[in-house]
Design an enzyme around this catalytic site. Structure first.
Site, PDB file in Angstrom:
ATOM      1  N   LYS A  75     134.345 -21.365 -82.749  1.00  0.00           N
ATOM      2  CA  LYS A  75     135.043 -22.629 -82.498  1.00  0.00           C
ATOM      3  C   LYS A  75     134.875 -23.043 -81.053  1.00  0.00           C
ATOM      4  O   LYS A  75     135.003 -22.210 -80.150  1.00  0.00           O
ATOM      5  CB  LYS A  75     136.548 -22.392 -82.789  1.00  0.00           C
ATOM      6  N   LYS A  99     139.582 -17.129 -75.511  1.00  0.00           N
ATOM      7  CA  LYS A  99     140.728 -18.035 -75.659  1.00  0.00           C
ATOM      8  C   LYS A  99     141.335 -17.941 -77.065  1.00  0.00           C
ATOM      9  O   LYS A  99     142.549 -17.874 -77.224  1.00  0.00           O
ATOM     10  CB  LYS A  99     140.236 -19.466 -75.393  1.00  0.00           C
ATOM     11  N   LYS A 111     130.310 -23.199 -78.138  1.00  0.00           N
ATOM     12  CA  LYS A 111     130.360 -24.406 -77.303  1.00  0.00           C
ATOM     13  C   LYS A 111     129.062 -25.158 -77.458  1.00  0.00           C
ATOM     14  O   LYS A 111     128.033 -24.564 -77.782  1.00  0.00           O
ATOM     15  CB  LYS A 111     130.543 -24.031 -75.820  1.00  0.00           C
ATOM     16  N   THR A 195     146.012 -30.054 -75.292  1.00  0.00           N
ATOM     17  CA  THR A 195     145.607 -29.190 -74.182  1.00  0.00           C
ATOM     18  C   THR A 195     146.625 -29.299 -73.038  1.00  0.00           C
ATOM     19  O   THR A 195     147.105 -28.278 -72.519  1.00  0.00           O
ATOM     20  CB  THR A 195     144.188 -29.555 -73.691  1.00  0.00           C
ATOM     21  N   ASN A 226     141.770 -36.434 -70.303  1.00  0.00           N
ATOM     22  CA  ASN A 226     142.771 -36.177 -71.338  1.00  0.00           C
ATOM     23  C   ASN A 226     143.765 -35.078 -70.929  1.00  0.00           C
ATOM     24  O   ASN A 226     144.981 -35.297 -70.926  1.00  0.00           O
ATOM     25  CB  ASN A 226     142.025 -35.804 -72.635  1.00  0.00           C
ATOM     26  N   SER A 363     143.565 -27.583 -82.773  1.00  0.00           N
ATOM     27  CA  SER A 363     142.339 -27.708 -83.573  1.00  0.00           C
ATOM     28  C   SER A 363     142.418 -26.791 -84.780  1.00  0.00           C
ATOM     29  O   SER A 363     141.996 -27.155 -85.885  1.00  0.00           O
ATOM     30  CB  SER A 363     141.109 -27.310 -82.745  1.00  0.00           C
TER      31      SER A 363
END
Ligand code: GLU
Length: 437
Positions: A75, A99, A111, A195, A226, A363
Site C-alpha cells: 500500500k 508505517k 510507492k 493525514t 493537504n 485508506s
C-alpha cells in the site's frame, strides 16, 4: 530536495536503511527481517508518452515499487514531482512498510511516482498522464496486490481517473484498487483530512503527557498542502498559536499567530500563501514577516511540523532547530545525520511512520468499505482513526521509555517486531535448522 539535503550522498533509500539499522541495534530482530527489507520485492520503471494539448509528444518517467507484502497487500501513494527518482520511491515504499506495521493495519508497503511538475500541465494533460501511467502499470497493481493512493501533488480526482482506467482495462468496476478517491466514486468520508488529523491525534497525546497549554504553544508548519493545512487548522481550533507556515514559494511569520482558516481560504482560491484575515469572503492583509523555507525550520517555536518533502533537516541545520518537538508530517523530512544531531540535543522527534500514518489508516478503512460494500459515517471513521493513532502513540511512548530510546527508534522497533512476527511465522533459519523436536 538537493543531494546535500538527502544525506548518504543523495541516496534516499540508503539513508532510510541507515535509520533502520540504527533502530535494529536497539532491539534485536532476526537478520532475515532486515535482509528482506533491504530488497524491495518488485520494481517497475515505465516511460509514459503523453500527447500534449499543442499536439507535441512528451514522455514521462514513472515508477512503482512494491517494497514488502509480508503483512498484507502492498500500500502506498503516487506522487507527481519533478524530483521523483527510483531511490526516493524505494525509500518512500520502505517507509510505507514500516508505517503500516506501526498502525497495525494488514498492509505491506509500496510507492509510486512520476517525474513531472504537474503545475505545468493542463487538466486534460494531467488526466491523460494519469490514465497512461495506470495503463503502463498493468497488473502490477490490484486490490489484493498493491493499492495506490494520493501523495504529494496528486489528489482525489487523479485517484478517480486511475481507478476508472484500471476498471476499464480489466473490464470490471474495481474501486478497491485505489484509495483516496472522490466520495462519489467510492472514496471514504474522512480520507481528505486523515493525514493531518492523524498527526493532530498524536500531538494531543503528547499534549496530555507533557501538560502543554495550547494557548502558550507556538507552532511552525513547513508545507501548506493537504496534510499541513489540516494539521494547522485542527491545532488552531484548539488554541495553538500557529506562528509560521510556508509553501514551496516561501513562508510567512507572525508572532501573534495566524487565523488558519483565512490562510487556507486564500491559498486554495488563489494558490498563493498570503498573510490575511478573512471575515466571510472579505480578506485583509495582516502584518507579517516573510521567511524562507530554511528559516522557518529554525524559528523560535515549541513545535515544528515539517509537512513538505524529505531531506529538510540535515546535519547542516539540525543544530539550529529551536523547537523542542518536531512532528514529521512529511515522509522522511529528517536525514539520518540530522536525526542524530536532534537526538543528541534532546529534541523530541515524532517520526513520520507514526505522525503521518493517519492517511494510510483511513485508506485502509476505504479499502475495507469498498470490499464490503459499506459506507461508514464520518464519526465512525474519525473514531476508528483516533483509537488507532492514540493506541500506537502510547505504545511507542512506552516502548521508548522501556528501551531508553528516542521515539523514532521506538517506532521502528515496534514496526520491526510486527514485521518480524510475520516473517518468523513462515519460518526463519532457526526453524529450518532445527530437527523439529
Ligand atoms: N501517501 C500517503 C502516505 O505517504 C498515504 C498512502 C496511502 O493512503 O496508501 O502515507
Amino acid at each position: 530536495m538537493s543531494d546535500a539535503m538527502t544525506g548518504a550522498n543523495g541516496d534516499v533509500f540508503r539513508d532510510a536503511l541507515t535509520k533502520l539499522e540504527r533502530a535494529s541495534a536497539h532491539r534485536p530482530v532476526d537478520p532475515e527481517v532486515l535482509l528482506r527489507l533491504e530488497h524491495p520485492k518488485a520494481m517497475l520503471h515505465v516511460s509514459v508518452p503523453v500527447r500534449m494539448d499543442d499536439g507535441s509528444l512528451r514522455v514521462f518517467e514513472g515508477y512503482r515499487v512494491r517494497h514488502d507484502d509480508t503483512r498484507g497487500p502492498a500500500k502506498g501513494g503516487i506522487r507527481y514531482h519533478p524530483q521523483v527518482n527510483l531511490s526516493e520511491v524505494k525509500a518512500l515504499a520502505l517507509w510505507m512498510t514500516l508505517k503500516c506495521a506501526v498502525a497495525g493495519i494488514p498492509f505491506g508497503g509500496a510507492k509510486g511516482g512520476i517525474s513531472v511538475d504537474p503545475k505545468t500541465l493542463s487538466r486534460l494533460e494531467l488526466e491523460r498522464l494519469s490514465r497512461g501511467f495506470i495503463g503502463h502499470l498493468g497488473n502490477f497493481i490490484g486490490p489484493e496486490t498493491d493499492i495506490p493512493a494520493p501523495d504529494v501533488y496528486t489528489n482525489a480526482m487523479v485517484m478517480g481517473w486511475m481507478m476508472d482506467e484500471y476498471s476499464r482495462l480489466n473490464g470490471r468496476r474495481t474501486p478497491a484498487v485505489i484509495t483516496g478517491k472522490p466520495i462519489h466514486l467510492g472514496g471514504s468520508l474522512g480520507r481528505d483530512d486523515a493525514t493531518g488529523r492523524g498527526a493532530y491525534y498524536v500531538i494531543k497525546e503528547l499534549e496530555q503527557r507533557h501538560h502543554w497549554d495550547p494557548f502558550a504553544t507556538r507552532v511552525a508548519v513547513q508545507g501548506f498542502g493537504n496534510a499541513g493545512q489540516h494539521v494547522a487548522a485542527l491545532l488552531h481550533q484548539d488554541g495553538y498559536k500557529v506562528v509560521a507556515v510556508s509553501d514551496s514559494q516561501g513562508g510567512i511569520y507572525r508572532e501573534e499567530g495566524f487565523d488558519i482558516p483565512s490562510l487556507i481560504h486564500t491559498k486554495n482560491e488563489s494558490r498563493k500563501l498570503r498573510a490575511v484575515y478573512c471575515e466571510g469572503t472579505v480578506c485583509e492583509m495582516v502584518p507579517a514577516e516573510t521567511v524562507t523555507n530554511e528559516e522557518l525550520l529554525e524559528l523560535d517555536v515549541d513545535v515544528l511540523i515539517p509537512a513538505a518533502l524529505e531531506g529538510q533537516i540535515t546535519e547542516k541545520n539540525a543544530d539550529r532547530v529551536q523547537a523542542s518537538t518536531v512532528v514529521e508530517v512529511a515522509n522522511g523530512p529528517t536525514t539520518s545525520d540530522g536525526d542524530a544531531v536532534l537526538a543528541d540535543r534532546g529534541i523530541t522527534v515524532v517520526p513520520d511512520i507514526l505522525a503521518n500514518a493517519g492517511g494510510v489508516t483511513v485508506s485502509y478503512f476505504e479499502w475495507v468499505q469498498n470490499r464490503g460494500g459499506l459506507s461508514w459515517t464520518l464519526e465512525e471513521v474519525q473514531n476508528r482513526l483516533s483509537e488507532i493513532m492514540s493506541r500506537e502513540t502510547l505504545a511507542i511512548l512506552e516502548l521508548g521509555e522501556e528501551l531508553g530510546s528516542d521515539l523514532r527508534t521506538a517506532a521502528y522497533a515496534l514496526a520491526l517486531g510486527r514485521l518480524g512476527a510475520a516473517v518468523e511465522a513462515q519460518g526463519t533459519k532457526g526453524y529450518f535448522n532445527d530437527d523439529g523436536d
